[in-house]
Design an enzyme around this catalytic site. Structure first.
Site, mmCIF file in Angstrom:
data_model
loop_
_atom_site.group_PDB
_atom_site.id
_atom_site.type_symbol
_atom_site.label_atom_id
_atom_site.label_comp_id
_atom_site.label_asym_id
_atom_site.label_seq_id
_atom_site.Cartn_x
_atom_site.Cartn_y
_atom_site.Cartn_z
ATOM 1 N N CYS A 88 1.246 -5.114 7.783
ATOM 2 C CA CYS A 88 1.262 -3.776 8.391
ATOM 3 C C CYS A 88 2.254 -3.703 9.540
ATOM 4 C CB CYS A 88 -0.136 -3.410 8.886
ATOM 5 S SG CYS A 88 -1.419 -3.618 7.645
ATOM 6 N N CYS A 115 0.877 -1.173 0.000
ATOM 7 C CA CYS A 115 0.000 0.000 0.000
ATOM 8 C C CYS A 115 0.910 1.216 0.000
ATOM 9 C CB CYS A 115 -0.912 0.006 1.227
ATOM 10 S SG CYS A 115 0.017 0.089 2.766
ATOM 11 N N CYS A 128 -2.981 2.519 8.039
ATOM 12 C CA CYS A 128 -4.269 1.934 8.394
ATOM 13 C C CYS A 128 -4.360 1.695 9.908
ATOM 14 C CB CYS A 128 -4.428 0.605 7.653
ATOM 15 S SG CYS A 128 -3.269 -0.649 8.227
ATOM 16 N N ASP A 169 1.307 3.270 2.483
ATOM 17 C CA ASP A 169 1.483 3.730 3.851
ATOM 18 C C ASP A 169 2.959 3.921 4.181
ATOM 19 O OD1 ASP A 169 -1.182 3.689 3.996
ATOM 20 O OD2 ASP A 169 -1.351 1.895 5.222
#
Ligand code: FES
Length: 128
Positions: free
Chosen positions: A105, A35, A61, A37
């Site tokens: 993540c 992503c 996120c 991020d």
């Protein structure tokens, strides 16, 4: 689909150590390949090579917020050697698990922390 644990929700709703350290001893960045991020970690390290302070800034996120917050609690007061040994599995365990699709993540935190410690060590070398 798995859901988040109570601990993940708690760290997401009350993230610890968000912000910037003025004149940090080390700064590390990392981005997620899955992503867009992005995470920055700042550390202050004392003469015993113990992380005295750690803060983070994140565009990410809910899972990235929770894992970054948990990371700061896990390594504050720890020797840099212990910080370098930390894995994403340690963070996931600390948070009582993450849904499979959110495991990636937690990787940003580990990478950004390692980069911050390496930046600190580089700064030490250039000082001497
Ligand atoms: Fe980007 Fe979680 S989806 S770090």
């Amino acid at each position: 689909m798995e859901t988040y644990s109570e601990k993940v929700f708690e760290h997401f709703n009350n993230p610890r150590n968000v912000g910037v350290i003025y004149k940090p001893h080390g700064v590390g960045e990392a981005g997620s390949g899955e992503c867009s991020d992005y995470l920055v970690v700042y550390i202050k390290v004392n003469g015993e090579k113990v992380i005295e302070d750690i803060k983070f800034q994140l565009r990410g996120c809910a899972a990235a917020i929770a894992t970054s917050s948990a990371l700061t609690e896990m390594v504050r007061g720890k020797h840099i050697g212990e910080a370098l040994a930390l894995t994403e599995a340690d963070i996931v365990d600390y948070l009582d698990g993450l849904p499979e699709e959110k495991i990636h993540c937690s990787i940003m935190g580990v990478e950004a922390l390692k980069n911050a410690v390496m930046n600190y060590l580089d700064n030490l070398r250039s000082y001497w």
